[in-house]
Design a protein around this motif. Structure first.
Motif, PDB file in Angstrom:
ATOM      1  N   GLY A   1     -53.269  21.652  11.552  1.00  0.00           N
ATOM      2  CA  GLY A   1     -53.401  22.674  12.452  1.00  0.00           C
ATOM      3  C   GLY A   1     -54.936  22.871  12.290  1.00  0.00           C
ATOM      4  N   ALA A   2     -55.419  23.019  10.954  1.00  0.00           N
ATOM      5  CA  ALA A   2     -56.811  23.157  10.574  1.00  0.00           C
ATOM      6  C   ALA A   2     -57.651  22.210  11.182  1.00  0.00           C
ATOM      7  CB  ALA A   2     -56.920  23.471   9.040  1.00  0.00           C
ATOM      8  N   ILE A   3     -57.192  20.773  10.881  1.00  0.00           N
ATOM      9  CA  ILE A   3     -58.048  19.617  11.176  1.00  0.00           C
ATOM     10  C   ILE A   3     -58.029  19.328  12.791  1.00  0.00           C
ATOM     11  CG2 ILE A   3     -57.911  18.650   8.989  1.00  0.00           C
ATOM     12  CD1 ILE A   3     -56.280  16.557  10.284  1.00  0.00           C
ATOM     13  N   ALA A   4     -56.979  19.707  13.512  1.00  0.00           N
ATOM     14  CA  ALA A   4     -56.860  19.112  14.900  1.00  0.00           C
ATOM     15  C   ALA A   4     -56.016  19.689  16.048  1.00  0.00           C
ATOM     16  CB  ALA A   4     -55.908  17.807  14.661  1.00  0.00           C
TER      17      ALA A   4
ATOM     18  N   GLU B   1     -48.862  22.654  -2.922  1.00  0.00           N
ATOM     19  CA  GLU B   1     -49.370  23.679  -3.738  1.00  0.00           C
ATOM     20  C   GLU B   1     -50.696  23.541  -4.077  1.00  0.00           C
ATOM     21  OE1 GLU B   1     -45.183  25.800  -5.403  1.00  0.00           O
ATOM     22  OE2 GLU B   1     -46.444  24.319  -6.598  1.00  0.00           O
ATOM     23  N   ALA B   2     -51.133  22.273  -4.522  1.00  0.00           N
ATOM     24  CA  ALA B   2     -52.425  22.006  -4.963  1.00  0.00           C
ATOM     25  C   ALA B   2     -53.296  21.692  -3.867  1.00  0.00           C
ATOM     26  CB  ALA B   2     -52.479  20.724  -5.943  1.00  0.00           C
ATOM     27  N   ILE B   3     -52.768  21.134  -2.548  1.00  0.00           N
ATOM     28  CA  ILE B   3     -53.375  21.143  -1.505  1.00  0.00           C
ATOM     29  C   ILE B   3     -53.694  22.597  -0.767  1.00  0.00           C
ATOM     30  CG2 ILE B   3     -53.166  20.271   1.016  1.00  0.00           C
ATOM     31  CD1 ILE B   3     -53.574  18.300  -1.675  1.00  0.00           C
ATOM     32  N   SER B   4     -52.989  23.574  -0.964  1.00  0.00           N
ATOM     33  CA  SER B   4     -53.262  24.797  -0.680  1.00  0.00           C
ATOM     34  C   SER B   4     -54.548  25.328  -1.394  1.00  0.00           C
ATOM     35  CB  SER B   4     -52.077  25.593  -0.984  1.00  0.00           C
ATOM     36  OG  SER B   4     -52.266  27.052  -0.716  1.00  0.00           O
ATOM     37  N   LEU B   5     -54.771  25.175  -2.517  1.00  0.00           N
ATOM     38  CA  LEU B   5     -55.746  25.607  -3.036  1.00  0.00           C
ATOM     39  C   LEU B   5     -56.850  24.739  -3.008  1.00  0.00           C
ATOM     40  CD1 LEU B   5     -54.021  25.665  -6.895  1.00  0.00           C
ATOM     41  CD2 LEU B   5     -55.034  27.802  -5.462  1.00  0.00           C
ATOM     42  N   GLY B   6     -56.656  23.528  -2.608  1.00  0.00           N
ATOM     43  CA  GLY B   6     -57.909  22.665  -2.271  1.00  0.00           C
ATOM     44  C   GLY B   6     -58.254  23.011  -0.648  1.00  0.00           C
ATOM     45  N   MET B   7     -57.542  23.218   0.035  1.00  0.00           N
ATOM     46  CA  MET B   7     -57.892  23.731   1.441  1.00  0.00           C
ATOM     47  C   MET B   7     -58.768  25.076   1.511  1.00  0.00           C
ATOM     48  SD  MET B   7     -54.880  22.915   4.063  1.00  0.00           S
ATOM     49  CE  MET B   7     -53.604  23.360   3.421  1.00  0.00           C
ATOM     50  N   ARG B   8     -58.401  25.929   0.515  1.00  0.00           N
ATOM     51  CA  ARG B   8     -58.863  27.393   0.271  1.00  0.00           C
ATOM     52  C   ARG B   8     -60.327  27.180   0.015  1.00  0.00           C
ATOM     53  NH1 ARG B   8     -58.181  32.843  -3.434  1.00  0.00           N
ATOM     54  NH2 ARG B   8     -59.468  34.074  -2.310  1.00  0.00           N
ATOM     55  N   ALA B   9     -60.505  26.142  -0.939  1.00  0.00           N
ATOM     56  CA  ALA B   9     -61.788  25.891  -1.466  1.00  0.00           C
ATOM     57  C   ALA B   9     -62.447  25.104  -0.611  1.00  0.00           C
ATOM     58  CB  ALA B   9     -61.561  25.102  -2.645  1.00  0.00           C
ATOM     59  N   ALA B  10     -62.138  24.300   0.268  1.00  0.00           N
ATOM     60  CA  ALA B  10     -62.668  23.442   1.261  1.00  0.00           C
ATOM     61  C   ALA B  10     -62.925  24.230   2.544  1.00  0.00           C
ATOM     62  CB  ALA B  10     -61.875  22.377   1.624  1.00  0.00           C
ATOM     63  N   ALA B  11     -62.205  25.309   2.714  1.00  0.00           N
ATOM     64  CA  ALA B  11     -62.445  26.295   3.830  1.00  0.00           C
ATOM     65  C   ALA B  11     -63.941  27.078   3.407  1.00  0.00           C
ATOM     66  CB  ALA B  11     -61.373  27.232   3.934  1.00  0.00           C
ATOM     67  N   TRP B  12     -64.190  27.504   2.340  1.00  0.00           N
ATOM     68  CA  TRP B  12     -65.184  28.131   1.989  1.00  0.00           C
ATOM     69  C   TRP B  12     -66.458  26.956   1.928  1.00  0.00           C
ATOM     70  CZ3 TRP B  12     -66.144  32.682   3.087  1.00  0.00           C
ATOM     71  CH2 TRP B  12     -64.974  33.739   3.129  1.00  0.00           C
TER      72      TRP B  12
ATOM     73  N   LYS C   1     -59.019  33.458   7.903  1.00  0.00           N
ATOM     74  CA  LYS C   1     -57.850  33.142   8.503  1.00  0.00           C
ATOM     75  C   LYS C   1     -56.795  32.117   7.559  1.00  0.00           C
ATOM     76  CE  LYS C   1     -56.973  33.967  13.431  1.00  0.00           C
ATOM     77  NZ  LYS C   1     -57.614  33.612  14.776  1.00  0.00           N
ATOM     78  N   ILE C   2     -57.434  31.128   7.192  1.00  0.00           N
ATOM     79  CA  ILE C   2     -56.902  30.016   6.542  1.00  0.00           C
ATOM     80  C   ILE C   2     -56.088  30.758   5.305  1.00  0.00           C
ATOM     81  CG2 ILE C   2     -57.116  27.888   5.237  1.00  0.00           C
ATOM     82  CD1 ILE C   2     -59.401  27.214   7.265  1.00  0.00           C
ATOM     83  N   GLU C   3     -57.010  31.375   4.435  1.00  0.00           N
ATOM     84  CA  GLU C   3     -56.459  32.096   3.293  1.00  0.00           C
ATOM     85  C   GLU C   3     -55.255  32.871   3.739  1.00  0.00           C
ATOM     86  OE1 GLU C   3     -60.011  34.214   2.138  1.00  0.00           O
ATOM     87  OE2 GLU C   3     -60.412  32.833   0.476  1.00  0.00           O
ATOM     88  N   ALA C   4     -55.273  33.446   4.869  1.00  0.00           N
ATOM     89  CA  ALA C   4     -54.181  34.417   5.086  1.00  0.00           C
ATOM     90  C   ALA C   4     -52.838  33.584   5.504  1.00  0.00           C
ATOM     91  CB  ALA C   4     -54.510  35.356   6.105  1.00  0.00           C
ATOM     92  N   THR C   5     -53.196  32.403   6.185  1.00  0.00           N
ATOM     93  CA  THR C   5     -52.087  31.680   6.516  1.00  0.00           C
ATOM     94  C   THR C   5     -51.596  30.921   5.372  1.00  0.00           C
ATOM     95  OG1 THR C   5     -53.175  31.453   8.614  1.00  0.00           O
ATOM     96  CG2 THR C   5     -51.555  29.460   8.008  1.00  0.00           C
ATOM     97  N   LEU C   6     -52.084  30.670   4.446  1.00  0.00           N
ATOM     98  CA  LEU C   6     -51.461  30.005   3.224  1.00  0.00           C
ATOM     99  C   LEU C   6     -50.639  30.900   2.462  1.00  0.00           C
ATOM    100  CD1 LEU C   6     -54.752  28.432   1.900  1.00  0.00           C
ATOM    101  CD2 LEU C   6     -52.747  27.027   2.931  1.00  0.00           C
ATOM    102  N   VAL C   7     -51.294  32.497   2.460  1.00  0.00           N
ATOM    103  CA  VAL C   7     -50.446  33.463   1.782  1.00  0.00           C
ATOM    104  C   VAL C   7     -49.232  33.529   2.560  1.00  0.00           C
ATOM    105  CG1 VAL C   7     -50.284  35.805   1.306  1.00  0.00           C
ATOM    106  CG2 VAL C   7     -52.472  34.410   0.794  1.00  0.00           C
ATOM    107  N   ALA C   8     -49.150  33.680   3.897  1.00  0.00           N
ATOM    108  CA  ALA C   8     -48.003  34.140   4.661  1.00  0.00           C
ATOM    109  C   ALA C   8     -46.981  32.796   4.392  1.00  0.00           C
ATOM    110  CB  ALA C   8     -48.482  34.144   6.164  1.00  0.00           C
ATOM    111  N   ASN C   9     -47.539  31.806   3.990  1.00  0.00           N
ATOM    112  CA  ASN C   9     -46.471  30.623   3.864  1.00  0.00           C
ATOM    113  C   ASN C   9     -46.070  30.514   2.512  1.00  0.00           C
ATOM    114  OD1 ASN C   9     -45.856  28.982   6.568  1.00  0.00           O
ATOM    115  ND2 ASN C   9     -47.850  29.747   6.942  1.00  0.00           N
ATOM    116  N   HIS C  10     -46.422  31.493   1.871  1.00  0.00           N
ATOM    117  CA  HIS C  10     -45.800  31.400   0.310  1.00  0.00           C
ATOM    118  C   HIS C  10     -46.707  30.365  -0.568  1.00  0.00           C
ATOM    119  CE1 HIS C  10     -42.919  34.292   1.871  1.00  0.00           C
ATOM    120  NE2 HIS C  10     -42.456  33.658   2.590  1.00  0.00           N
ATOM    121  N   LEU C  11     -47.621  30.144  -0.049  1.00  0.00           N
ATOM    122  CA  LEU C  11     -48.512  29.081  -1.038  1.00  0.00           C
ATOM    123  C   LEU C  11     -49.562  29.573  -1.744  1.00  0.00           C
ATOM    124  CD1 LEU C  11     -48.706  26.549   2.009  1.00  0.00           C
ATOM    125  CD2 LEU C  11     -48.028  25.983  -0.455  1.00  0.00           C
ATOM    126  N   PRO C  12     -49.842  29.069  -3.027  1.00  0.00           N
ATOM    127  CA  PRO C  12     -50.721  29.797  -3.990  1.00  0.00           C
ATOM    128  C   PRO C  12     -52.054  29.701  -3.557  1.00  0.00           C
ATOM    129  CG  PRO C  12     -49.966  27.552  -4.761  1.00  0.00           C
ATOM    130  CD  PRO C  12     -49.432  27.748  -3.719  1.00  0.00           C
TER     131      PRO C  12
END
Ligand SMILES: NC(=O)c1ccc[n+]([C@@H]2O[C@H](COP(=O)([O-])OP(=O)(O)OC[C@H]3O[C@@H](n4cnc5c(N)ncnc54)[C@H](O)[C@@H]3O)[C@@H](O)[C@H]2O)c1
Ligand SMILES: [Zn+2]
Length: 375
Positions: free
Chosen positions: A206-209, A280-291, A306-317
């Motif tokens: 979703g984020a990339i495309a 889970e590692a990708i979730s952390l990586g996406m948060r960092a990459a978003a910033w 919004k990316i951060e909130a979406t990760l949390v809503a999907n039970h990701l770290p």
């Protein structure tokens, strides 16, 4: 009444002679034999699966689907999946396991015209796919992904391979499947943590495309959600289009799939692949990459949130465990650079939600700052 939903979704991957369909729906395994026959696939069949997937008897559903079609029935013992069980887990993705599979294929006299079915998550898909790529210089194979991650990502695109002791995915081959059958019923036994890890890749697509896909999953997705098949279909279609344009990853387009993966891989590496699941590692990586995208590519701050909130809503770290060493992550990113031919990391950043672009080199200070966001 059949447990099959009326709707079968189909994504075609157009790669000339190597084209294939990805079928998505609930209860599809009942028709796997017919779908294989339609595509000229033959027995004997080797159903490669892992001990955990095997324990849920998902292979029984595959066998039933095959048994309805004559072509596969020449010798019932040929589809005895007990022969093809490998231990569950990433450590099975190694060369000795490939050799083991190859010798079993020889022992069971699987001819070049036969078919390997990879029944399981990405580990089985990569391992059995690689064995299929090299057995007699290439034998037909069918992917039956049983994790969300495998359905939306690893079963499509033809990358197969195994790990070397200290390097992931270092050995492999491009070998496209002849068919992919994603039966949502197989997800019924998938542990919630594994489902969430698969959602990380969905969020990535979703984020990339596809901003609409992103919005759709923003509130969180559950395995039972009616819309899941369509969500999987959209992800597969995005991956299919990217793979069609860059099958062998030579043009850079396929690299866009690595959003969140530069830092994600470094986190996996320094934690020895045990602390976090890949997603889970990708979730952390996406948060960092978003910033990083906010600072370096003009992503609106509200979209990073919004990316951060979406990760949390999907039970990701979204925060690193305290024991994970930031300096080690930075140094792992440096090692990654040394591996790249030109000594630079290639980053994937977002210009806006749904629009990604590749970027060489980011100031180290920005990378440090992005890692600090994860504390
Ligand atoms: N080839 C590619 O393009 C590509 C892309 C992404 C990831 N990968 C690879 O995929 C692997 C990760 O895949 P994964 O996340 O599917 O891991 P996995 O295959 O290890 O599966 C995760 C766990 O779930 C279990 N499992 C699988 N299906 C189940 C089911 N239906 N019910 C209950 N348990 C089930 C497995 O036994 C395993 O323990 C990694 O090795 C990664 O490198 C490959
Ligand atoms: Zn990934």
């Amino acid at each position: 009444m059949s447990s099959k939903d009326a709707k079968v979704r189909k994504v075609h991957v157009e790669l000339g002679a190597r084209s294939y369909d990805v079928l998505i729906g609930r209860g599809l395994l009942a028709d796997i034999g017919q779908e294989m026959r339609k595509r000229g696939l033959q027995g004997p069949v080797a159903i490669v699966t892992d001990t955990l997937v095997g324990s849920y008897n998902i292979d029984q559903a595959v066998k039933k689907g095959l048994a309805s079609v004559e072509t596969f029935l020449t010798d019932r013992s040929e589809i005895d999946s007990q022969d093809w069980l490998v231990p569950a887990g990433e450590s099975s993705k190694r060369l000795s396991q490939v050799e083991e599979l190859l010798s079993r294929l020889v022992k069971r006299k699987i001819p070049r015209s036969g078919t390997i079915i990879a029944l399981g998550g990405g580990v089985i898909g990569d391992l059995a796919g690689f064995a299929a790529a090299i057995y007699q210089r290439g034998i037909n194979f069918v992917q039956v992904p049983t994790t969300l991650l495998a359905m939306v990502d690893s079963s499509v695109g033809g990358k197969t391979g195994v790990n070397l002791p200290d390097r992931k995915n270092m050995v492999g081959a491009f070998h496209q499947p002849k068919l992919v059958v994603a039966d949502l019923a197989t997800l019924d036994t998938l542990p919630p943590r594994e489902f969430a890890a698969g959602m990380a890749e969905v969020i990535k697509y979703g984020a990339i495309a596809d901003k609409a896909l992103f919005e759709r999953v923003a509130e969180g997705v559950k395995p039972q959600d009616k819309g899941l098949a369509e969500i999987i279909e959209k992800c597969v279609a995005i991956k299919a289009r990217i793979v069609e344009n860059d099958e062998f990853e030579t043009k850079g387009e396929r690299a866009l799939l690595n959003f969140g993966h530069t830092i994600g891989h470094a986190i996996e590496g320094v934690t020895g692949y045990t602390t976090y699941l890949h997603g889970e590692a990708i979730s952390l990586g996406m948060r960092a990459a978003a910033w990083l995208s906010v600072w370096e590519a003009g992503l609106p701050e509200a979209e990073a949130r919004k990316i951060e909130a979406t990760l949390v809503a999907n039970h990701l770290p979204v925060t690193l465990k305290s024991e994970v060493d930031e300096v080690a992550i930075l140094s792992a990113l440096g090692n990654d650079k040394k591996v790249a031919a030109d000594g630079q990391n290639r980053w994937v950043l977002l210009k806006s939600l749904g629009k990604a672009s590749g970027r060489w080199e980011i100031p180290p200070i920005a990378v440090k700052r992005a890692l600090a966001v994860l504390r």
